[in-house]
Design an enzyme around this catalytic site. Sequence first.
Site, PDB file in Angstrom:
ATOM      1  N   GLU A  24     -21.632  67.984  57.828  1.00 50.27           N
ATOM      2  CA  GLU A  24     -20.309  68.590  58.000  1.00 50.27           C
ATOM      3  C   GLU A  24     -20.012  69.672  56.962  1.00 50.27           C
ATOM      4  O   GLU A  24     -19.177  69.485  56.059  1.00 50.27           O
ATOM      5  CB  GLU A  24     -19.217  67.513  57.986  1.00 50.27           C
ATOM      6  CG  GLU A  24     -19.305  66.578  59.175  1.00 50.27           C
ATOM      7  CD  GLU A  24     -18.145  65.590  59.257  1.00 50.27           C
ATOM      8  OE1 GLU A  24     -17.462  65.377  58.252  1.00 50.27           O
ATOM      9  OE2 GLU A  24     -17.938  65.031  60.349  1.00 50.27           O
ATOM     10  N   GLU A  55     -21.905  61.898  65.664  1.00 51.99           N
ATOM     11  CA  GLU A  55     -21.125  60.747  65.168  1.00 51.99           C
ATOM     12  C   GLU A  55     -19.925  60.554  66.087  1.00 51.99           C
ATOM     13  O   GLU A  55     -19.333  61.541  66.545  1.00 51.99           O
ATOM     14  CB  GLU A  55     -20.567  61.002  63.757  1.00 51.99           C
ATOM     15  CG  GLU A  55     -21.602  61.167  62.681  1.00 51.99           C
ATOM     16  CD  GLU A  55     -20.964  61.438  61.309  1.00 51.99           C
ATOM     17  OE1 GLU A  55     -19.745  61.245  61.138  1.00 51.99           O
ATOM     18  OE2 GLU A  55     -21.709  61.860  60.416  1.00 51.99           O
TER      19      GLU A  55
HETATM   20  C1  GAL Z   1     -17.521  61.908  59.092  1.00 52.29           C
HETATM   21  C2  GAL Z   1     -18.667  61.885  58.105  1.00 52.29           C
HETATM   22  C3  GAL Z   1     -19.263  60.502  57.974  1.00 52.29           C
HETATM   23  C4  GAL Z   1     -18.182  59.472  57.807  1.00 52.29           C
HETATM   24  C5  GAL Z   1     -17.206  59.581  58.963  1.00 52.29           C
HETATM   25  C6  GAL Z   1     -16.089  58.565  58.938  1.00 52.29           C
HETATM   26  O1  GAL Z   1     -16.726  63.039  58.953  1.00 52.29           O
HETATM   27  O2  GAL Z   1     -19.666  62.783  58.518  1.00 52.29           O
HETATM   28  O3  GAL Z   1     -20.151  60.480  56.871  1.00 52.29           O
HETATM   29  O4  GAL Z   1     -17.530  59.693  56.604  1.00 52.29           O
HETATM   30  O5  GAL Z   1     -16.623  60.861  58.937  1.00 52.29           O
HETATM   31  O6  GAL Z   1     -15.225  58.757  60.033  1.00 52.29           O
END
Ligand code: GAL
Length: 691
Positions: free
Chosen positions: A181, A330
């Site tokens: 990110e 994710e």
């Molecule tokens: C994302 C990040 C992850 C984790 C996640 C939690 O933005 O890439 O490492 O922190 O959020 O929602």
Amino acid sequence: MQFHRPLRLLTAATLFTLLAFAPSCTAFSQATEYSDKPSLLLGAAWYPEQWPESRWDADLALMEAAHINLVRIGEFAWSAMEPYEGKYDFDWLDHAIKLAEKHHICVVLGTPTAAPPAWLTTKYPDTLRVDENSVRDEHGNRQQFSFASSRYRKFAHEIAEKMAERYGHNSNVIGWQLDNEYAAPSFDPEAKTQFHAWLKAKYGKIENLNDHWTTAYWSQTYDNFDEIPVRQDHENPALLLDWKHFVSDTWKSYSENQISAIRPHADKRQFITTNTMGWFDGFDEYVVHSNLDIAAWDDYIGNEHYDYFDNGARHDLTRGFKNKNFWVMETQPAFVNWHRINSTLARGQVRDMAWQAIGHGADAVEYWQWRSALNGQEQYHGVLVGADGTPVPVYDEIKQVGDEFEKTGKALLGTTPQSSVALINDYDSRWAINFQRHNYTFDPVAEMVVFYKPLLNQAQGVDVISAQAPLSKYKLVVASGLNVLPKETAHHLLDYAQQGGNLVLGPRSGMKDEYNALNIERQPGPLADALGGRVDQFYALEDKVPVSGDLGSGTATLWAEQISTKSSDAKVLLRYGASNGWLDNQPAAITRKVGKGSITYIGAWLDDDLLAKVTASLLLQSGVQPVISNTPEGVEVCLRAGTNKSVIILINHNNTDVHIELPRAMKNLLDDTSHTSVDLHGYDIAVLQEK
Ligand code: GAL
């Protein structure tokens, strides 16, 4: 989900849709370039470095039981991979990758550069980022590095290269995620020097910059590039836009630094990507994606308020970064830990979201994270397995998704979403409006979604693309707020309309040139002549203004532009009612035939119902038809097609049951039966095969 079997004839509209889509599909898609890997992937972010090795096999067995066939590892594990400067330890990673393979789970490796180890930042504090107020970060948390630091890049290159030398030809490693990110830029001295050099390369002579930036204003005239301040707000709009361009180029070269370390050592089939954040506008994603192989994003809702239009638009946006299928790198297993109230998605909505991702062109859906770490900043986040190592309730729902991916993967292989409607996403315009909103509630992304919503509802497929993307395949192209409209882009759009396309411009379009300077023609600037009309004045609104025309009546909120026609063949579509006197009875939207197509300008932020009438009329005029007509509200229809195949995904985003009539019998891929109508429970889905 239940099915009915009565047979009905194929409607003309659907026959048209099917014939139009199936043979014309050229984009190829699959989750990976490895033909021996599954065509749809279900994954989890796994952090083996946080657990004793003796536990890994049990975790991977639980994953395999849930049909999980992908893990992403390593993206925060720098201190485990290089515990001391130049001393590497990859044994644990070797074992983790091998053990995953034993469980038929393939691996995406993250380069760990979003979390530098303490030895690095302590010994080389110049690698730490500096904020806009000249405060240098300390070690702690993550993302505390400067994206412009040459020293940091040297370390990043080395760790990425070491990883690639070791895993570039590992048959169980299918791709790479760079960092994690990309987000905050740095204002350290090195970044400032680079910005000045970047400006010099762009403008050549300081006089050119002074001219385009109108630096005579407030005595800003510069004698040399080094005098230019480095800020991201409260500055000349031209400087602010150039800073964003510089930041975009710097993140691109930040990627390139790691790509050049990985590519020479990597199997050609391994992709290189990074994970992005939907509407995030810290940089221009089209620039940053120009040296990446696929797009991937992190799809978080944050709380229980899942707006499937906004989420669908974010999927389509991500697909448009490379104009091909993408990954959800994710997503939330029910809830997150960073919202104000981290309320959960309802039972069934995790599955709904997974299928929406597939419907919009994802080939992989990966949950963050597999298991709660015992400590660390995210103890409350949703997971599949709790700290005790046993499944939490959402595990079974994700397992069901995995089972369904297995059943449908073959049919979806080589398919991609189809659309003859495009919505333009333009970072320059979004930034320019955000720098000076004029009405603080005018959010350019919200305005995009306002247009996206009826388009998705009515056309059942929208591409979200850059203003420079090829347009000839679209029947309708909508730019909801193309505030920055350089001449070259205007020619591109005009050419599209003249060749038979229907171009729609929303409020605030065509106001600025590429230097964020006002166009000397009134809006829509270089397209005003072709439109046969122009904006005489814009107004920020506090109160609603009535708007009406042949298509219906409603209101304008937030923004209204007073338009005048200059050509006799420019037709007024909507007019304002009585309001501030200036707007009374003046045109709010006009349209004109241009070559074989048309240009339409809508100068007001219209209410949803009126805009839906306008888009319905534009779609009709453009000859765009839905995939399945008369679907109940809250039901999404997604068509993915490939050579001689097409799959329709139906998603009931309602929490109540719905009945959907199909235009002809279709095969339900989840149980291999054929039907002409479908009954879906709340949040239920169906995957139907056309051919
Ligand atoms: C994302 C990040 C992850 C984790 C996640 C939690 O933005 O890439 O490492 O922190 O959020 O929602």
